[in-house]
Design an enzyme around this catalytic site. Structure first.
Site, PDB file in Angstrom:
ATOM      1  N   ASP A   1      14.402  32.317 -21.749  1.00 12.57           N
ATOM      2  CA  ASP A   1      14.104  31.252 -22.741  1.00 12.57           C
ATOM      3  C   ASP A   1      14.979  29.859 -22.796  1.00 12.57           C
ATOM      4  O   ASP A   1      15.285  29.515 -23.744  1.00 12.57           O
ATOM      5  CB  ASP A   1      14.251  32.018 -24.047  1.00 12.57           C
ATOM      6  CG  ASP A   1      12.932  33.079 -24.287  1.00 12.57           C
ATOM      7  OD1 ASP A   1      12.069  33.039 -23.435  1.00 12.57           O
ATOM      8  OD2 ASP A   1      13.369  34.130 -24.876  1.00 12.57           O
TER       9      ASP A   1
ATOM     10  N   LYS B   1      12.873  26.448 -19.370  1.00 10.65           N
ATOM     11  CA  LYS B   1      12.429  26.167 -18.179  1.00 10.65           C
ATOM     12  C   LYS B   1      11.225  25.555 -18.379  1.00 10.65           C
ATOM     13  O   LYS B   1      10.952  24.706 -17.480  1.00 10.65           O
ATOM     14  CB  LYS B   1      12.242  27.387 -17.264  1.00 10.65           C
ATOM     15  CG  LYS B   1      13.636  28.322 -17.314  1.00 10.65           C
ATOM     16  CD  LYS B   1      13.333  29.909 -16.780  1.00 10.65           C
ATOM     17  CE  LYS B   1      12.535  30.617 -17.293  1.00 10.65           C
ATOM     18  NZ  LYS B   1      13.377  31.175 -18.813  1.00 10.65           N
TER      19      LYS B   1
ATOM     20  N   GLY C   1       7.375  33.407 -21.737  1.00  4.75           N
ATOM     21  CA  GLY C   1       6.730  32.351 -22.582  1.00  4.75           C
ATOM     22  C   GLY C   1       7.414  31.166 -22.492  1.00  4.75           C
ATOM     23  O   GLY C   1       8.511  31.108 -22.888  1.00  4.75           O
ATOM     24  N   HIS C   2       6.523  30.073 -21.796  1.00  9.00           N
ATOM     25  CA  HIS C   2       7.164  28.957 -21.691  1.00  9.00           C
ATOM     26  C   HIS C   2       6.706  27.796 -22.450  1.00  9.00           C
ATOM     27  O   HIS C   2       5.312  27.920 -22.655  1.00  9.00           O
ATOM     28  CB  HIS C   2       7.029  28.394 -20.123  1.00  9.00           C
ATOM     29  CG  HIS C   2       7.721  29.349 -19.272  1.00  9.00           C
ATOM     30  ND1 HIS C   2       7.782  29.382 -17.911  1.00  9.00           N
ATOM     31  CD2 HIS C   2       8.413  30.616 -19.470  1.00  9.00           C
ATOM     32  CE1 HIS C   2       8.457  30.426 -17.278  1.00  9.00           C
ATOM     33  NE2 HIS C   2       8.878  31.250 -18.165  1.00  9.00           N
TER      34      HIS C   2
ATOM     35  N   GLN D   1      11.899  34.416 -16.526  1.00  8.29           N
ATOM     36  CA  GLN D   1      13.089  35.071 -17.258  1.00  8.29           C
ATOM     37  C   GLN D   1      14.346  34.233 -16.802  1.00  8.29           C
ATOM     38  O   GLN D   1      14.288  32.880 -16.704  1.00  8.29           O
ATOM     39  CB  GLN D   1      12.958  36.521 -16.678  1.00  8.29           C
ATOM     40  CG  GLN D   1      11.903  37.148 -17.164  1.00  8.29           C
ATOM     41  CD  GLN D   1      10.579  37.135 -16.631  1.00  8.29           C
ATOM     42  OE1 GLN D   1      10.591  37.176 -15.621  1.00  8.29           O
ATOM     43  NE2 GLN D   1       9.652  36.944 -17.522  1.00  8.29           N
TER      44      GLN D   1
HETATM   45  P1  GDP Z   1      11.359  29.209 -21.479  1.00 12.06           P
HETATM   46  O1  GDP Z   1      10.934  30.353 -21.415  1.00 12.06           O
HETATM   47  O2  GDP Z   1      12.751  29.243 -20.771  1.00 12.06           O
HETATM   48  O3  GDP Z   1      10.383  28.204 -20.904  1.00 12.06           O
HETATM   49  O4  GDP Z   1      12.029  28.611 -22.888  1.00 12.06           O
HETATM   50  P2  GDP Z   1      11.136  28.897 -24.364  1.00 12.06           P
HETATM   51  O5  GDP Z   1       9.813  28.011 -24.241  1.00 12.06           O
HETATM   52  O6  GDP Z   1      10.585  30.484 -24.342  1.00 12.06           O
HETATM   53  O7  GDP Z   1      12.170  28.579 -25.300  1.00 12.06           O
HETATM   54  C1  GDP Z   1      12.586  27.462 -25.470  1.00 12.06           C
HETATM   55  C2  GDP Z   1      12.396  27.042 -26.769  1.00 12.06           C
HETATM   56  O8  GDP Z   1      13.202  25.819 -27.117  1.00 12.06           O
HETATM   57  C3  GDP Z   1      11.128  26.518 -27.059  1.00 12.06           C
HETATM   58  O9  GDP Z   1      10.704  26.885 -28.408  1.00 12.06           O
HETATM   59  C4  GDP Z   1      11.046  25.032 -26.586  1.00 12.06           C
HETATM   60  O10 GDP Z   1      10.024  24.115 -27.368  1.00 12.06           O
HETATM   61  C5  GDP Z   1      12.559  24.644 -27.418  1.00 12.06           C
HETATM   62  N1  GDP Z   1      13.387  23.545 -26.740  1.00 12.06           N
HETATM   63  C6  GDP Z   1      13.357  23.173 -25.544  1.00 12.06           C
HETATM   64  N2  GDP Z   1      14.327  22.189 -25.110  1.00 12.06           N
HETATM   65  C7  GDP Z   1      14.958  22.044 -26.333  1.00 12.06           C
HETATM   66  C8  GDP Z   1      15.985  21.212 -26.914  1.00 12.06           C
HETATM   67  O11 GDP Z   1      16.422  20.470 -26.111  1.00 12.06           O
HETATM   68  N3  GDP Z   1      15.988  21.340 -28.189  1.00 12.06           N
HETATM   69  C9  GDP Z   1      15.529  22.062 -29.117  1.00 12.06           C
HETATM   70  N4  GDP Z   1      15.785  22.008 -30.333  1.00 12.06           N
HETATM   71  N5  GDP Z   1      14.590  22.860 -28.755  1.00 12.06           N
HETATM   72  C10 GDP Z   1      14.243  22.628 -27.444  1.00 12.06           C
HETATM   73  P1  IMO Z   2      10.853  33.634 -20.112  1.00  6.73           P
HETATM   74  O1  IMO Z   2      10.258  33.400 -18.790  1.00  6.73           O
HETATM   75  C1  IMO Z   2      13.442  36.296 -22.495  1.00  6.73           C
HETATM   76  C2  IMO Z   2      13.315  40.511 -21.597  1.00  6.73           C
HETATM   77  C3  IMO Z   2      12.700  41.406 -22.735  1.00  6.73           C
HETATM   78  C4  IMO Z   2      13.432  42.786 -22.383  1.00  6.73           C
HETATM   79  C5  IMO Z   2      13.716  42.629 -20.917  1.00  6.73           C
HETATM   80  C6  IMO Z   2      12.518  43.391 -20.040  1.00  6.73           C
HETATM   81  O2  IMO Z   2      10.057  33.025 -21.323  1.00  6.73           O
HETATM   82  O3  IMO Z   2      12.204  33.161 -20.113  1.00  6.73           O
HETATM   83  P2  IMO Z   2       9.956  43.283 -19.479  1.00  6.73           P
HETATM   84  O4  IMO Z   2       8.858  43.145 -20.530  1.00  6.73           O
HETATM   85  O5  IMO Z   2      10.186  42.227 -18.659  1.00  6.73           O
HETATM   86  O6  IMO Z   2       9.974  44.680 -18.925  1.00  6.73           O
HETATM   87  O7  IMO Z   2      11.219  43.269 -20.487  1.00  6.73           O
HETATM   88  O8  IMO Z   2      13.401  41.245 -20.325  1.00  6.73           O
HETATM   89  N1  IMO Z   2      12.400  39.405 -21.158  1.00  6.73           N
HETATM   90  C7  IMO Z   2      12.566  38.182 -21.516  1.00  6.73           C
HETATM   91  N2  IMO Z   2      13.456  37.654 -22.386  1.00  6.73           N
HETATM   92  N3  IMO Z   2      12.455  35.442 -21.855  1.00  6.73           N
HETATM   93  C8  IMO Z   2      11.457  36.138 -21.091  1.00  6.73           C
HETATM   94  O9  IMO Z   2      10.929  35.139 -20.430  1.00  6.73           O
HETATM   95  C9  IMO Z   2      11.832  37.404 -20.818  1.00  6.73           C
HETATM   96  N4  IMO Z   2      10.752  38.146 -20.165  1.00  6.73           N
HETATM   97  C10 IMO Z   2      11.375  39.465 -20.360  1.00  6.73           C
HETATM   98  O10 IMO Z   2      12.859  40.991 -23.922  1.00  6.73           O
HETATM   99  O11 IMO Z   2      14.714  42.633 -22.896  1.00  6.73           O
HETATM  100 MG    MG Z   3      10.496  32.003 -23.012  1.00  7.50          MG
END
Ligand code: GDP
Ligand code: IMO
Ligand code: MG
Length: 433
Positions: free
Chosen positions: A13, A16, A40-41, A228
């Site tokens: 998270d 990316k 979840g991106h 991840q």
């Molecule tokens: P990923 O899994 O690495 O793609 O990241 P996620 O999408 O799961 O989580 C990142 C969260 O931060 C999402 O809700 C984005 O919309 C939000 N986000 C991304 N960049 C920024 C930033 O620079 N500032 C803030 N406040 N939110 C951001």
């Molecule tokens: P993105 O791509 C954050 C965590 C789960 C758990 C561990 C193992 O959005 O960054 P799994 O279901 O993969 O066997 O769970 O890894 N986990 C993540 N945490 N971002 C993710 O993906 C994750 N994918 C798995 O919460 O701790």
């Molecule tokens: Mg994510």
């Protein structure tokens, strides 16, 4: 750089999805090469929010070829739902998406096995997975006998294979449920259901390895999207509190088939602080009001499961390790805006493990669990960063914070994100030598 990779360097998270979407404009192909719908991106374009789990974050750029390679694990109904959802949001998904016939299929026995195993564990020992069948599917991949790949869905012996595996899985699940009510898997129903999915997915299936190797030989511009983060890597992360694939830079090559020496640039993405979802040690965790404040300001709730993310200070010991193990050439720092308003900001530069100062990331999770962060505290900033578009606009204390991160990690920062939208980004020419 023709072959560029975006890798998370924390526990996932790190934004990316945002960074990949942003960079995709300059690439012909965007490639997801490991993990599954545990990811979840989030991508925000002109204020509109999109979420992808398996579909590469390049899908929002018409003309970009998106590829899911053999290193990924696919739950067909989830992927089909994701495609439908994107289409309903006006995003084209057709020949611009290619799925490897080598990717492994997540079946109902995988999610069921995960559920049953998790119920047997006491909550403190639970990994806290996303319950998407990821671990059991990769287990079967490594075990081989009970694995079905996407390409197998189109073979004449599919019915027989499903029947054989379902019989064995029913025996295992019955034993694990230990007398409590248990609904056996219905092999025929699973065969019918998955044959239907196979038909729907057929137009997307191909040999992604060949396509990528040809593309690399032709010097085409390819962007690899990690899921991840490096600290969740099965081999190099905080085992056993990890995911089941190589989510550090180590997985790019094995997951995609593109040799490591053909990769030109690796961008490591890090939040300006740390978060973690699920179980496992987190030395800089702020299990207090400050942590709650960061969670609220950063909207730190999981994209996949909605769980509140654990929040804490930036862990530079962990970040330096993940940057090294992932071969990061440079860094993207995200969510810097979230720290605005804090009078002071801290960085963990070493651990105290049972009275000993440690600067190397421990290989055993019990040592990490005993690690107390040694914090360096620097002045914060009290201005809103979300409308800033260049590093020159940043307050001096925010810039000093970024410089300190570069020094601790030993890599230059090239991108800074100050909000979720594509626009809320600045590109830096680092002076870091
Ligand atoms: P990923 O899994 O690495 O793609 O990241 P996620 O999408 O799961 O989580 C990142 C969260 O931060 C999402 O809700 C984005 O919309 C939000 N986000 C991304 N960049 C920024 C930033 O620079 N500032 C803030 N406040 N939110 C951001
Ligand atoms: P993105 O791509 C954050 C965590 C789960 C758990 C561990 C193992 O959005 O960054 P799994 O279901 O993969 O066997 O769970 O890894 N986990 C993540 N945490 N971002 C993710 O993906 C994750 N994918 C798995 O919460 O701790
Ligand atoms: Mg994510």
């Amino acid at each position: 750089m023709p072959a560029t990779c975006v890798i998370g360097l924390q526990w996932g998270d790190e934004a990316k999805g945002k960074i990949v979407d942003l960079l995709s404009a300059d690439f012909e192909m965007v490639v997801r090469y490991q993990g599954g719908a545990n990811a979840g991106h989030t991508v925000v374009i002109d204020g509109k929010k999109y979420a992808v789990s398996l579909v590469p974050s390049g899908i929002f750029h018409p003309g970009v070829q998106c590829i899911i390679t053999g290193g990924a694990v696919i739950h067909p109904p989830r992927l089909l739902d994701e495609i439908k959802r994107l289409r309903s949001q006006g995003i084209e998904v057709g020949s611009n998406l290619l799925i490897s016939d080598r990717a492994h299929v997540i079946f109902p026995w995988h999610t069921e096995t995960e559920r049953v195993h998790d119920a047997l564990r006491c909550p403190e020992k639970s990994i806290g997975t996303t319950m998407r069948g990821i671990g059991p599917c990769y287990q079967d991949k490594a075990g081989r006998q009970q694995a079905i790949r996407i390409g197998d869905l189109y073979r004449s012996n599919l019915k027989e294979r499903i029947a054989e595996i379902a019989t064995e899985k029913n025996m295992m699940l019955a034993a694990l449920s230990n007398g409590s009510p248990f609904t056996p898997l219905d092999a025929d129903a699973i065969y019918q259901e998955f044959s239907g999915y196979a038909k729907e997915l057929e137009p997307y299936i191909g040999d992604s390895t060949k396509i990528l190797l040809d593309a690399i030989d032709e010097d085409r511009r390819i962007l690899f999207e990690g899921a991840q983060g490096a600290l969740l890597d099965i081999d190099h992360g905080t085992f056993p509190f990890v995911t089941s694939s190589n989510s550090s830079g180590a997985g790019i090559s094995s997951g995609s088939g593109v040799p490591g020496k053909r990769l030109d640039k690796i961008i490591g993405v890090l939040k300006a602080y740390n978060t973690r979802v699920g179980g496992g040690p987190f030395p800089t965790e702020l299990d207090n009001e400050l942590g709650d404040q960061i969670r609220t300001q950063g909207n730190e709730f999981g994209t996949v499961t909605g769980r509140p993310r654990r929040c804490g200070w930036f862990d530079a010991v962990a970040a330096r390790y993940s940057a090294r193990v992932s071969g990061a050439d440079c860094l993207a720092i995200s969510l810097l805006d979230v720290l605005s308003g804090l009078p002071e900001v801290s960085i963990c530069t070493a651990y105290d493990i049972r009275g000993k100062k440690v600067t190397d990331f421990p290989s055993h999770v019990d040592d990490l669990a005993d690690a107390k962060p040694i914090l360096e505290t620097v002045p914060g900033w009290d201005v809103d960063l979300t409308k800033m578009r260049s590093a020159e606009e940043l307050p001096a204390s925010a810039m000093d914070y970024l410089k300190r991160l570069e020094d601790c990690i030993g890599r230059p920062i090239e991108i800074v994100s100050v909000g979720p939208d594509r626009e809320q980004t600045m590109f830096l020419t680092s002076s870091y030598a």
